[in-house]
Write an enzyme that holds these catalytic residues in place. Structure first.
Site, PDB file in Angstrom:
ATOM      1  N   GLN A 142       0.873  -1.171   0.000  1.00  0.00           N
ATOM      2  CA  GLN A 142       0.000   0.000   0.000  1.00  0.00           C
ATOM      3  C   GLN A 142       0.908   1.218   0.000  1.00  0.00           C
ATOM      4  O   GLN A 142       1.600   1.476   0.976  1.00  0.00           O
ATOM      5  CB  GLN A 142      -0.922  -0.008   1.232  1.00  0.00           C
ATOM      6  N   GLN A 144       0.085   4.700  -1.025  1.00  0.00           N
ATOM      7  CA  GLN A 144      -0.447   5.999  -0.627  1.00  0.00           C
ATOM      8  C   GLN A 144      -0.551   6.075   0.887  1.00  0.00           C
ATOM      9  O   GLN A 144      -0.955   5.078   1.492  1.00  0.00           O
ATOM     10  CB  GLN A 144      -1.850   6.207  -1.236  1.00  0.00           C
ATOM     11  N   PRO A 269      -6.279  -2.605   4.154  1.00  0.00           N
ATOM     12  CA  PRO A 269      -6.744  -1.533   5.036  1.00  0.00           C
ATOM     13  C   PRO A 269      -7.721  -0.542   4.417  1.00  0.00           C
ATOM     14  O   PRO A 269      -8.292   0.289   5.131  1.00  0.00           O
ATOM     15  CB  PRO A 269      -5.449  -0.814   5.426  1.00  0.00           C
ATOM     16  N   MET A 273      -8.067   0.908  -3.563  1.00  0.00           N
ATOM     17  CA  MET A 273      -6.912   1.760  -3.851  1.00  0.00           C
ATOM     18  C   MET A 273      -6.707   1.766  -5.360  1.00  0.00           C
ATOM     19  O   MET A 273      -6.578   0.704  -5.986  1.00  0.00           O
ATOM     20  CB  MET A 273      -5.673   1.230  -3.110  1.00  0.00           C
ATOM     21  N   GLU A 274      -6.643   2.991  -5.888  1.00  0.00           N
ATOM     22  CA  GLU A 274      -6.707   3.193  -7.342  1.00  0.00           C
ATOM     23  C   GLU A 274      -5.390   2.934  -8.072  1.00  0.00           C
ATOM     24  O   GLU A 274      -4.998   3.723  -8.927  1.00  0.00           O
ATOM     25  CB  GLU A 274      -7.180   4.623  -7.599  1.00  0.00           C
ATOM     26  N   HIS A 298     -15.714   4.507  -7.813  1.00  0.00           N
ATOM     27  CA  HIS A 298     -14.816   5.485  -7.181  1.00  0.00           C
ATOM     28  C   HIS A 298     -13.366   5.272  -7.638  1.00  0.00           C
ATOM     29  O   HIS A 298     -12.708   6.204  -8.097  1.00  0.00           O
ATOM     30  CB  HIS A 298     -14.941   5.369  -5.663  1.00  0.00           C
ATOM     31  N   GLU A 299     -12.907   4.049  -7.523  1.00  0.00           N
ATOM     32  CA  GLU A 299     -11.499   3.790  -7.894  1.00  0.00           C
ATOM     33  C   GLU A 299     -11.292   4.000  -9.397  1.00  0.00           C
ATOM     34  O   GLU A 299     -10.261   4.497  -9.820  1.00  0.00           O
ATOM     35  CB  GLU A 299     -11.072   2.380  -7.469  1.00  0.00           C
ATOM     36  N   HIS A 302     -10.778   7.606 -10.204  1.00  0.00           N
ATOM     37  CA  HIS A 302      -9.413   8.073  -9.940  1.00  0.00           C
ATOM     38  C   HIS A 302      -8.509   7.952 -11.172  1.00  0.00           C
ATOM     39  O   HIS A 302      -7.454   8.577 -11.220  1.00  0.00           O
ATOM     40  CB  HIS A 302      -8.777   7.269  -8.805  1.00  0.00           C
ATOM     41  N   GLU A 321      -9.612  13.397  -4.104  1.00  0.00           N
ATOM     42  CA  GLU A 321     -10.783  12.680  -3.584  1.00  0.00           C
ATOM     43  C   GLU A 321     -12.115  13.384  -3.837  1.00  0.00           C
ATOM     44  O   GLU A 321     -13.122  12.731  -4.106  1.00  0.00           O
ATOM     45  CB  GLU A 321     -10.607  12.369  -2.094  1.00  0.00           C
ATOM     46  N   ASP A 378      -1.301  10.481   6.492  1.00  0.00           N
ATOM     47  CA  ASP A 378      -2.302   9.453   6.759  1.00  0.00           C
ATOM     48  C   ASP A 378      -3.205   9.793   7.946  1.00  0.00           C
ATOM     49  O   ASP A 378      -4.332   9.340   8.020  1.00  0.00           O
ATOM     50  CB  ASP A 378      -1.612   8.111   7.041  1.00  0.00           C
ATOM     51  N   TYR A 386     -13.299  14.246   0.820  1.00  0.00           N
ATOM     52  CA  TYR A 386     -14.269  13.478   0.042  1.00  0.00           C
ATOM     53  C   TYR A 386     -15.623  14.202   0.010  1.00  0.00           C
ATOM     54  O   TYR A 386     -16.159  14.487  -1.048  1.00  0.00           O
ATOM     55  CB  TYR A 386     -14.501  12.108   0.688  1.00  0.00           C
ATOM     56  N   ARG A 558     -10.282  -3.458   7.210  1.00  0.00           N
ATOM     57  CA  ARG A 558     -10.583  -2.209   6.512  1.00  0.00           C
ATOM     58  C   ARG A 558     -10.688  -1.084   7.541  1.00  0.00           C
ATOM     59  O   ARG A 558     -11.547  -1.116   8.428  1.00  0.00           O
ATOM     60  CB  ARG A 558     -11.899  -2.396   5.750  1.00  0.00           C
TER      61      ARG A 558
HETATM   62  N1  BES Z   1      -7.085   6.605  -2.523  1.00  0.00           N
HETATM   63  C1  BES Z   1      -8.043   6.211  -1.567  1.00  0.00           C
HETATM   64  C2  BES Z   1      -7.463   5.410  -0.430  1.00  0.00           C
HETATM   65  C3  BES Z   1      -6.404   6.141   0.374  1.00  0.00           C
HETATM   66  C4  BES Z   1      -6.565   7.453   0.761  1.00  0.00           C
HETATM   67  C5  BES Z   1      -5.257   5.466   0.747  1.00  0.00           C
HETATM   68  C6  BES Z   1      -5.578   8.085   1.491  1.00  0.00           C
HETATM   69  C7  BES Z   1      -4.281   6.105   1.480  1.00  0.00           C
HETATM   70  C8  BES Z   1      -4.433   7.416   1.847  1.00  0.00           C
HETATM   71  C9  BES Z   1      -9.182   5.420  -2.206  1.00  0.00           C
HETATM   72  O1  BES Z   1      -9.526   5.864  -3.471  1.00  0.00           O
HETATM   73  C10 BES Z   1     -10.402   5.610  -1.357  1.00  0.00           C
HETATM   74  O2  BES Z   1     -10.828   6.719  -1.236  1.00  0.00           O
HETATM   75  N2  BES Z   1     -10.940   4.530  -0.804  1.00  0.00           N
HETATM   76  C11 BES Z   1     -12.125   4.554   0.002  1.00  0.00           C
HETATM   77  C12 BES Z   1     -13.304   4.053  -0.759  1.00  0.00           C
HETATM   78  C13 BES Z   1     -14.166   5.069  -1.367  1.00  0.00           C
HETATM   79  C14 BES Z   1     -15.388   4.433  -1.960  1.00  0.00           C
HETATM   80  C15 BES Z   1     -14.520   6.248  -0.525  1.00  0.00           C
HETATM   81  C16 BES Z   1     -11.943   3.608   1.174  1.00  0.00           C
HETATM   82  O3  BES Z   1     -10.940   2.928   1.232  1.00  0.00           O
HETATM   83  O4  BES Z   1     -12.817   3.542   2.011  1.00  0.00           O
HETATM   84 ZN    ZN Z   2     -10.473   7.763  -3.407  1.00  0.00          ZN
END
Ligand code: BES
Ligand code: ZN
Length: 611
Positions: A142, A144, A269, A273-274, A298-299, A302, A321, A378, A386, A558
């Site tokens: 992972q 990001q 987690p 992830m895109e 969503h992904e 991205h 986001e 993070d 979002y 998650r």
């Molecule tokens: N890019 C994000 C995940 C992320 C954000 C990883 C910040 C590390 C740091 C991914 O696109 C995301 O937003 N995932 C969401 C799902 C979405 C439907 C809102 C999630 O994991 O819940």
């Molecule tokens: Zn996202």
């Protein structure tokens, strides 16, 4: 070349318009990487990745190049085939160490021999019993926000893009996949070659290794999964091609050629992830009825907002986001209609209210433009990017009209493809190309730089949710509940119903509902999360719900789900129960979930690994 990390020609001296980067040691105006060649092997016995990383670099008369590295064991460094000096600077708990390498102004290639260590945060090594099939080990990365530097020495800023190739040796019975052109079958010798020919920022480099196979959905979409998940995943994601087509009709061609999803083990987690060409996804998205697949939309979104037009720094996270949630809703609307998309939008609207309440003592954290200097991105990135990002863009859409807004967004993605975007640059672009052009005045600055939600916010309504509110009201006030009226409810309606229980809801009322609806035993992970949260809020212990909660927390990693439930334990003064479960579940979590929950519960492991 403002904010663009791609040199036009390699020989030309490129001066980056590099905005201040709080989370990388790289100095791209002196020297930067534009291509990586990884030659690594994945050693499950020792839980390390080791090998060589060779980089094509572009220098600007510099005698050194600086890379990011964290918890890596650097063995040796060569510059154009000759051993060269390098030094690792002081370790910062968040950023890691600058790796400074001596070069000359003519150096074209550097090569680093290295291995990862047991403290590597990006990697999660899973034992067979932590996977779906339970027979083979699994590894995923992972990257990001700033974790790629914990498995590859790299210039780990979203402003620096690179192409890559990789040779990855894995055990013969496993398959490796990356955010690159991928194999569709296992090789005989466990050696895999990858190529990512489009330039991407380091946080999008990704690898997964497991007992995987591939199933195509269309020519350019498909799923990787373990055997026992494959059919379920295939059915759940069968609309993927339709999603890609809908997205293309909205905002332009899908340029990454392939859009596949890999279903990871439950400790992944994130929801998704895109990673380009290959979205990484949690198995909790598989509900059996496609009801949670907005996550895939969503992904996919991205692929434009984030992977093509990338936030310049993590302070501009909403550029990734907020646009992605907006785009996600539009894809969902195109596939399943406005009524469905508005339910999703209203859930996001309620999430925003909840987040504003959570952050009421730190109003600066509710601005779209963040200031994460000195912080771990993070920790600093919350759902404001979002949900407030979405509401801002929806308000803009409603102000200027959908046609104008769509034309604007399409142009925005096209003009800034393969480059980065700061919040300020977006504001200028918006003013010039949409607002001034149409003589519209809009309080953009208030939306971006002020806390909370401006007055002119779009108002989102849903007849379906009004009906749910009515049924809940009837139950609370008149103790009336007819299961029949809920028979066509989507999981979104159930989520809305459950999360709006009044604080005064009694244990008896919880029990009545559970007896009728059996919510404790729901198989939809989203419904489980909100119901378990309410069970904790209302001290409900029927139907063995406590055991169910424990089972959920020990099997799913998650972060959003796990954090929501542990927060409910904490809010309801059930810390002792929480810690008892956490001690068991913690070894199953990836480091980003561990970090969040350690902080939330004030948990200090006995033998602390210094990270
Ligand atoms: N890019 C994000 C995940 C992320 C954000 C990883 C910040 C590390 C740091 C991914 O696109 C995301 O937003 N995932 C969401 C799902 C979405 C439907 C809102 C999630 O994991 O819940
Ligand atoms: Zn996202």
């Amino acid at each position: 070349m403002s904010g663009c990390a791609q040199p036009k020609e390699k020989e030309e001296v490129v001066v980056y318009s590099y905005v201040e980067e709080p989370h990388s040691y790289a100095r791209p105006n002196n020297a930067f990487i534009n291509h990586l060649n990884l030659d690594i092997s994945v050693d499950f016995d020792n839980e390390i990745i080791k090998g060589k990383a060779t980089y094509d670099i572009v220098t600007n008369n510099s005698t050194q190049i600086i890379l990011d590295s964290k918890h890596l064991d650097i063995e040796s460094v060569m510059a154009d085939g000759k051993e060269t000096e390098f030094s690792l600077g002081a370790n910062d708990k968040i950023l890691g160490q600058p790796l400074t390498i001596t070069i000359t102004k003519d150096t074209k290639k550097i090569e680093i021999t290295y291995k990862t260590t047991k403290d590597t945060e990006a990697l999660q090594w899973l034992k067979p019993e932590q996977t779906a099939d339970k027979t083979k080990p699994f590894l995923f990365t992972q990257g990001q926000a700033i974790l790629t530097r914990t498995w590859i020495p790299i210039q780990d800023s979203p402003q620096i893009r690179l192409t890559y190739e990789a040779n990855v040796q894995v055990p013969k019975d496993l398959m490796a996949v990356m955010s690159a052109e991928n194999p569709k079958e296992k090789t005989e010798n466990g050696l895999y070659h990858f190529r990512m020919k489009q330039a991407i920022p380091a946080y999008l480099i990704a690898l997964a290794v497991g007992d995987l196979s591939y199933k195509a959905i269309s020519e350019r979409t498909g799923v990787y999964a373990e055997k026992s998940m494959h059919n379920k995943a295939f059915d759940e994601f069968s609309d993927m091609e339709k999603m890609v087509s809908a997205a293309e009709s909205l905002y332009g061609d899908y340029v990454w050629e392939q859009f596949d999803v890999i279903v990871l083990p439950p400790s992944f987690p994130f929801g998704g992830m895109e990673n380009p060409r290959l979205t990484f996804a949690t198995p909790t998205v598989i509900a059996g009825d496609k009801s949670l697949t907005s996550l895939i939309a969503h992904e996919l979104a991205h692929s434009w907002s984030g992977n093509l037009v990338t936030n310049s720094t993590w302070n501009d996270f909403w550029i990734n986001e907020g646009f992605t949630v907006y785009f996600e809703m539009r894809i969902m609307e195109a596939l399943y209609g406005k009524e469905y998309a508005d339910m999703l939008a209203l859930i996001s609207r309620q999430d925003l209210d909840d987040e504003l309440t959570n952050l009421k003592d730190t109003p600066n954290a509710t601005k779209l433009k963040l200031n994460l200097k000195g912080k771990n991105p993070d920790d600093g990135m919350n759902s404001i990017a979002y949900d407030k990002g979405y509401l801002f863009l929806r308000t803009l859409e409603e102000t200027v009209g959908r046609d104008q807004f769509d034309a604007f967004l399409k142009q925005y993605f096209k003009e800034h493809a393969f480059s980065t975007m700061t919040t300020e640059k977006f504001v200028t672009y918006l003013n010039t190309n949409l607002l001034e052009k149409n003589k519209i005045s809009f309080n953009t600055d208030e939306w971006i730089n002020q806390p909370g939600i401006p007055q002119n916010q779009a108002v989102i309504t849903s007849e379906k949710f009004k009906n749910v509110d009515h049924i809940l009201q009837e139950f609370i006030v008149e103790s009336k509940f007819d299961k029949e009226v809920t028979k066509d409810w989507t999981p979104q309606e159930w989520v809305h119903f459950i999360r709006n229980f009044p604080a005064t809801m009694t244990v008896e009322q919880m029990k009545t509902l559970d007896d009728i609806l059996n919510l404790t035993n729901s198989s939809n992970s989203y419904i489980q999360m909100v119901w378990y949260e309410q069970a904790l809020n209302h001290d409900y212990h029927g139907k063995n719900v406590d055991a169910k909660i424990e089972e959920f927390l020990t099997s799913v990693g998650r972060r959003w789900y796990v954090e929501t439930i542990f927060k409910a334990f904490k809010r309801n003064n059930k810390m002792e129960d929480a810690l008892k479960i956490y001690e068991k579940s913690r070894p199953n979590y990836h480091s980003v979930t561990v970090k969040t929950i350690d902080d939330l519960l004030g948990f200090e492991p006995e033998e602390e690994v210094i990270k």
